[in-house]
Design a protein around this motif. Structure first.
Motif, PDB file in Angstrom:
ATOM      1  N   GLU A   1       0.773  -0.944   0.123  1.00  0.00           N
ATOM      2  CA  GLU A   1      -0.047  -0.042   0.006  1.00  0.00           C
ATOM      3  C   GLU A   1       0.934   1.276   0.096  1.00  0.00           C
ATOM      4  O   GLU A   1       1.892   1.304   0.674  1.00  0.00           O
ATOM      5  CB  GLU A   1      -1.089   0.035   1.126  1.00  0.00           C
ATOM      6  CG  GLU A   1      -2.112  -1.273   1.367  1.00  0.00           C
ATOM      7  CD  GLU A   1      -2.906  -0.885   2.578  1.00  0.00           C
ATOM      8  OE1 GLU A   1      -2.630   0.172   3.217  1.00  0.00           O
ATOM      9  OE2 GLU A   1      -3.604  -1.923   2.891  1.00  0.00           O
ATOM     10  N   ILE A   2       0.695   2.393  -0.857  1.00  0.00           N
ATOM     11  CA  ILE A   2       1.359   3.547  -0.926  1.00  0.00           C
ATOM     12  C   ILE A   2       0.304   4.574  -0.905  1.00  0.00           C
ATOM     13  O   ILE A   2      -0.833   4.699  -1.329  1.00  0.00           O
ATOM     14  CB  ILE A   2       2.176   3.823  -2.157  1.00  0.00           C
ATOM     15  CG1 ILE A   2       3.034   2.614  -2.479  1.00  0.00           C
ATOM     16  CG2 ILE A   2       2.921   4.968  -2.108  1.00  0.00           C
ATOM     17  CD1 ILE A   2       3.886   2.593  -3.837  1.00  0.00           C
TER      18      ILE A   2
ATOM     19  N   TRP B   1       3.893  13.199   4.138  1.00  0.00           N
ATOM     20  CA  TRP B   1       4.744  11.827   3.977  1.00  0.00           C
ATOM     21  C   TRP B   1       4.281  10.873   3.166  1.00  0.00           C
ATOM     22  O   TRP B   1       3.113  10.763   2.966  1.00  0.00           O
ATOM     23  CB  TRP B   1       4.870  11.301   5.340  1.00  0.00           C
ATOM     24  CG  TRP B   1       5.556  11.899   6.405  1.00  0.00           C
ATOM     25  CD1 TRP B   1       4.978  12.937   7.354  1.00  0.00           C
ATOM     26  CD2 TRP B   1       7.045  12.137   6.808  1.00  0.00           C
ATOM     27  NE1 TRP B   1       5.872  13.288   8.306  1.00  0.00           N
ATOM     28  CE2 TRP B   1       7.167  12.955   7.807  1.00  0.00           C
ATOM     29  CE3 TRP B   1       8.004  11.436   6.390  1.00  0.00           C
ATOM     30  CZ2 TRP B   1       8.369  13.167   8.458  1.00  0.00           C
ATOM     31  CZ3 TRP B   1       9.200  11.528   7.068  1.00  0.00           C
ATOM     32  CH2 TRP B   1       9.286  12.730   8.189  1.00  0.00           C
ATOM     33  N   GLU B   2       4.991  10.494   2.083  1.00  0.00           N
ATOM     34  CA  GLU B   2       4.697   9.124   1.334  1.00  0.00           C
ATOM     35  C   GLU B   2       5.124   7.936   1.918  1.00  0.00           C
ATOM     36  O   GLU B   2       6.377   8.012   2.431  1.00  0.00           O
ATOM     37  CB  GLU B   2       5.505   9.235   0.021  1.00  0.00           C
ATOM     38  CG  GLU B   2       4.672   8.800  -1.250  1.00  0.00           C
ATOM     39  CD  GLU B   2       5.243   9.233  -2.575  1.00  0.00           C
ATOM     40  OE1 GLU B   2       4.396   9.253  -3.438  1.00  0.00           O
ATOM     41  OE2 GLU B   2       6.426   9.377  -2.563  1.00  0.00           O
ATOM     42  N   VAL B   3       4.109   7.268   2.466  1.00  0.00           N
ATOM     43  CA  VAL B   3       4.212   5.984   3.196  1.00  0.00           C
ATOM     44  C   VAL B   3       3.896   4.692   2.239  1.00  0.00           C
ATOM     45  O   VAL B   3       3.020   4.372   1.694  1.00  0.00           O
ATOM     46  CB  VAL B   3       3.363   6.196   4.568  1.00  0.00           C
ATOM     47  CG1 VAL B   3       3.748   4.911   5.333  1.00  0.00           C
ATOM     48  CG2 VAL B   3       3.518   7.496   5.321  1.00  0.00           C
ATOM     49  N   TYR B   4       5.047   3.773   2.559  1.00  0.00           N
ATOM     50  CA  TYR B   4       5.173   2.570   1.784  1.00  0.00           C
ATOM     51  C   TYR B   4       4.821   1.544   2.815  1.00  0.00           C
ATOM     52  O   TYR B   4       5.746   1.507   3.803  1.00  0.00           O
ATOM     53  CB  TYR B   4       6.507   2.373   1.042  1.00  0.00           C
ATOM     54  CG  TYR B   4       6.723   3.153  -0.023  1.00  0.00           C
ATOM     55  CD1 TYR B   4       6.524   3.076  -1.425  1.00  0.00           C
ATOM     56  CD2 TYR B   4       7.221   4.422   0.480  1.00  0.00           C
ATOM     57  CE1 TYR B   4       6.547   4.022  -2.381  1.00  0.00           C
ATOM     58  CE2 TYR B   4       7.570   5.645  -0.694  1.00  0.00           C
ATOM     59  CZ  TYR B   4       7.148   5.217  -2.079  1.00  0.00           C
ATOM     60  OH  TYR B   4       7.544   6.005  -3.002  1.00  0.00           O
ATOM     61  N   ARG B   5       3.724   0.721   2.911  1.00  0.00           N
ATOM     62  CA  ARG B   5       3.585  -0.280   3.893  1.00  0.00           C
ATOM     63  C   ARG B   5       3.622  -1.577   3.095  1.00  0.00           C
ATOM     64  O   ARG B   5       2.908  -2.043   2.133  1.00  0.00           O
ATOM     65  CB  ARG B   5       2.307  -0.269   4.467  1.00  0.00           C
ATOM     66  CG  ARG B   5       2.216   1.420   5.124  1.00  0.00           C
ATOM     67  CD  ARG B   5       0.521   1.501   5.699  1.00  0.00           C
ATOM     68  NE  ARG B   5       0.834   0.606   7.016  1.00  0.00           N
ATOM     69  CZ  ARG B   5      -0.327   0.405   7.839  1.00  0.00           C
ATOM     70  NH1 ARG B   5      -1.335   1.189   7.638  1.00  0.00           N
ATOM     71  NH2 ARG B   5      -0.254  -0.148   8.891  1.00  0.00           N
ATOM     72  N   ILE B   6       4.497  -2.365   3.115  1.00  0.00           N
ATOM     73  CA  ILE B   6       4.829  -3.715   2.571  1.00  0.00           C
ATOM     74  C   ILE B   6       4.716  -4.870   3.604  1.00  0.00           C
ATOM     75  O   ILE B   6       5.473  -4.954   4.568  1.00  0.00           O
ATOM     76  CB  ILE B   6       6.233  -3.856   1.924  1.00  0.00           C
ATOM     77  CG1 ILE B   6       6.473  -2.571   0.738  1.00  0.00           C
ATOM     78  CG2 ILE B   6       6.330  -5.152   1.531  1.00  0.00           C
ATOM     79  CD1 ILE B   6       6.887  -1.389   1.326  1.00  0.00           C
ATOM     80  N   LEU B   7       3.691  -5.733   3.172  1.00  0.00           N
ATOM     81  CA  LEU B   7       3.346  -6.781   4.008  1.00  0.00           C
ATOM     82  C   LEU B   7       4.116  -8.184   3.512  1.00  0.00           C
ATOM     83  O   LEU B   7       4.006  -8.375   2.252  1.00  0.00           O
ATOM     84  CB  LEU B   7       1.864  -6.901   4.113  1.00  0.00           C
ATOM     85  CG  LEU B   7       1.521  -8.046   5.224  1.00  0.00           C
ATOM     86  CD1 LEU B   7       1.686  -7.569   6.350  1.00  0.00           C
ATOM     87  CD2 LEU B   7      -0.127  -8.343   4.711  1.00  0.00           C
ATOM     88  N   LEU B   8       4.917  -8.578   4.289  1.00  0.00           N
ATOM     89  CA  LEU B   8       6.069  -9.742   3.817  1.00  0.00           C
ATOM     90  C   LEU B   8       5.109 -11.079   3.671  1.00  0.00           C
ATOM     91  O   LEU B   8       3.943 -11.119   4.460  1.00  0.00           O
ATOM     92  CB  LEU B   8       6.948  -9.817   5.005  1.00  0.00           C
ATOM     93  CG  LEU B   8       8.258  -8.885   4.748  1.00  0.00           C
ATOM     94  CD1 LEU B   8       7.814  -7.462   5.041  1.00  0.00           C
ATOM     95  CD2 LEU B   8       9.458  -9.232   5.691  1.00  0.00           C
ATOM     96  N   ASP B   9       5.508 -11.821   2.776  1.00  0.00           N
ATOM     97  CA  ASP B   9       4.931 -12.995   2.678  1.00  0.00           C
ATOM     98  C   ASP B   9       5.043 -13.965   3.940  1.00  0.00           C
ATOM     99  O   ASP B   9       6.177 -14.169   4.506  1.00  0.00           O
ATOM    100  CB  ASP B   9       5.639 -13.822   1.484  1.00  0.00           C
ATOM    101  CG  ASP B   9       4.768 -15.364   1.194  1.00  0.00           C
ATOM    102  OD1 ASP B   9       5.161 -16.152   1.958  1.00  0.00           O
ATOM    103  OD2 ASP B   9       4.054 -15.292   0.191  1.00  0.00           O
ATOM    104  N   GLU B  10       4.077 -14.476   4.517  1.00  0.00           N
ATOM    105  CA  GLU B  10       4.158 -15.064   5.851  1.00  0.00           C
ATOM    106  C   GLU B  10       5.074 -16.217   5.873  1.00  0.00           C
ATOM    107  O   GLU B  10       5.756 -16.654   6.909  1.00  0.00           O
ATOM    108  CB  GLU B  10       2.615 -15.760   6.174  1.00  0.00           C
ATOM    109  CG  GLU B  10       1.602 -14.455   6.691  1.00  0.00           C
ATOM    110  CD  GLU B  10       0.246 -15.272   6.971  1.00  0.00           C
ATOM    111  OE1 GLU B  10       0.344 -15.912   8.138  1.00  0.00           O
ATOM    112  OE2 GLU B  10      -0.607 -14.818   6.571  1.00  0.00           O
ATOM    113  N   GLY B  11       5.116 -16.919   4.671  1.00  0.00           N
ATOM    114  CA  GLY B  11       6.054 -18.014   4.614  1.00  0.00           C
ATOM    115  C   GLY B  11       7.554 -17.587   4.671  1.00  0.00           C
ATOM    116  O   GLY B  11       8.511 -18.429   4.832  1.00  0.00           O
ATOM    117  N   GLU B  12       7.674 -16.410   4.210  1.00  0.00           N
ATOM    118  CA  GLU B  12       9.179 -16.082   3.877  1.00  0.00           C
ATOM    119  C   GLU B  12       9.561 -15.101   5.102  1.00  0.00           C
ATOM    120  O   GLU B  12      10.782 -15.332   5.691  1.00  0.00           O
ATOM    121  CB  GLU B  12       9.327 -15.041   2.838  1.00  0.00           C
ATOM    122  CG  GLU B  12       8.863 -15.736   1.435  1.00  0.00           C
ATOM    123  CD  GLU B  12       9.810 -16.960   1.229  1.00  0.00           C
ATOM    124  OE1 GLU B  12      11.230 -16.682   1.508  1.00  0.00           O
ATOM    125  OE2 GLU B  12       9.508 -17.717   0.461  1.00  0.00           O
ATOM    126  N   CYS B  13       8.870 -14.327   6.022  1.00  0.00           N
ATOM    127  CA  CYS B  13       9.207 -13.493   6.842  1.00  0.00           C
ATOM    128  C   CYS B  13       9.659 -14.309   8.164  1.00  0.00           C
ATOM    129  O   CYS B  13      10.510 -13.723   8.752  1.00  0.00           O
ATOM    130  CB  CYS B  13       8.023 -12.338   7.188  1.00  0.00           C
ATOM    131  SG  CYS B  13       6.652 -13.069   8.253  1.00  0.00           S
TER     132      CYS B  13
END
Length: 413
Positions: free
Chosen positions: A370-371, A381-393
């Motif tokens: 989401e940006i 502010w320009e905010v970048y919200r990156i949800l990591l893949d559950e299997g990877e994080c």
């Protein structure tokens, strides 16, 4: 006074490997010109190793020494630098500046919607790289993965060439995407964005309080807490005794990608003019700057409160030009990256490009993105919200994710 069109921006390439390429700009002056030029150079992924600025208030002469890259499209860079210079046909005071009632038209925003049959590591960066090559500027993006593994991309973009409304340009874009994602792309559509762009641009309605207090703090630290970038102290001093008409600002700090842009955008936001300046970055990563500045009214910066405000803002922008943090979002892990927006409304170039490249290098998948823009502590502010893949994080420590992204954004890779 006037110069030929081809002499406004001159690029002299390095004579031998390892030498810098020299970019010379000779044009009418305007407040914020240095910021605009540095932003274009940063947009092309180039680092400035040295710089000289001089102006008489009407005409300026600027020289940048930049670190060469084999993939740089120099002709296109020259064209983009020319576009931010005041009219190169100016020959009198009357035409040096664009009238306020003739501001550039806001570019149209287009929605690119496409589906991929599956996800893969580095997929988002592959798409971002295609858009970068095509000179499509990402304004907003939403990426989501369905339960069956398909990935939907919503990219809101503007076209630097202003041709995306044409069938030929749309076909070119789709062909580039198809070539990059030939094995997984399902469909792709490009349309002029409607009300959905406004809804998307707002991002989440709010950010958690603990995030805004930590990541977006504007207070300077006593020590060096986590998240502050400079390993060496930042020094910003001001002197009004060396020049009868200018305030001298001297800066000593650690180098990072976009350093000159961060300084120049701060001065532009404060409506400060740079009459003369020089910058040098050493091979050891330290930087020295000397800037002779004046206010928009042509006077020195004498007010102690204004001096303190500018000094504090410069120190903060050098210590934390971007905000990076890894937080919990319920049971999931989320990366947040935020950068301040210029008063002109423009965000920092290549942030999303560097974020996605960092994840590709870390061999980690992104589940959703989401940006959006948020007003926090009186700044946008320009905010970048990156949800990591559950299997990877779970397999990658949070600290490694945060450091990998920060180092890529700062050019410390």
């Amino acid at each position: 006074m006037g110069v030929l069109y081809e002499d406004v921006v001159v690029i002299r390439h390095a004579e031998k490997p390892g030498d810098p390429t020299v970019i010379t700009v000779n044009c009418p002056d305007k407040t914020g010109l240095g910021c605009d030029l540095c932003r274009v150079i940063l947009l092309f992924g180039l680092s400035i190793s040295r710089g000289d600025f001089s102006t008489d208030g009407k005409w300026c002469y600027i020289v940048f020494w930049v670190v060469d890259k084999p993939t740089t499209r120099w002709h296109l860079l020259q064209k983009r630098l020319l576009e931010v210079c005041p009219s190169y046909f100016s020959t009198s005071d009357i035409d040096y500046y664009r009238p306020e009632n003739q501001q550039p038209k806001e570019p149209d925003v287009f929605l690119m919607k496409f589906w991929c049959s599956s996800d893969r590591k580095g997929l988002l960066h592959d798409v971002t790289e295609v858009l970068f090559v095509l000179e499509l500027t990402i304004k907003r993006v939403k990426v989501s993965t369905t339960p069956d593994g398909r990935v939907m991309f919503l990219f809101f973009v503007t076209d630097s060439r202003e041709l995306l409304h044409t069938k030929r340009r749309q076909e070119e874009t789709i062909n580039y995407l198809t070539a990059a994602l030939v094995d997984i792309i399902i469909s792709c559509e490009i349309d002029l964005a409607g009300p959905e762009f406004t809804a998307c641009s707002q991002g989440a309605p709010f950010l958690p309080f603990e995030i805004t207090e930590d990541i977006f703090s504007l207070e300077l630290p006593n020590g060096r807490p986590s998240g502050f970038l400079s390993f060496n102290p930042v020094s910003v001093t001001m002197d009004n005794t060396l020049s009868p008409s200018h305030t001298l600002v001297q800066i000593l700090c650690q180098d990072h990608k976009g350093l000159i842009y961060d300084i120049m955008r701060t001065l532009k936001d404060y409506n400060i003019q740079v009459s003369y300046g020089r910058f040098y970055a050493s091979s050891k990563g330290s930087c020295e700057l000397e800037l002779f500045i004046m206010q928009a009214d042509g006077r020195k910066l004498l007010d102690p409160s204004k001096q303190n405000a500018l000094r504090s803002r410069l120190r903060m922008e050098l210590l934390r030009p971007l905000r990076v943090g890894v937080v919990s979002r319920g049971p999931d892990t989320e990366l947040l990256v935020a950068n301040p927006v210029e008063l002109s409304g423009r965000g920092r170039p290549l942030v999303f490009y560097d974020i996605t490249l960092a994840f590709k290098i870390l061999n980690t998948c992104i589940f959703s993105v989401e940006i959006g823009r948020h007003m926090i502590h009186g700044r946008e502010w320009e905010v970048y919200r990156i949800l990591l893949d559950e299997g990877e994080c779970c397999s990658l420590p949070r600290k490694k994710v945060e450091e990998g992204v920060r180092n890529r954004l700062m050019g410390w890779e």
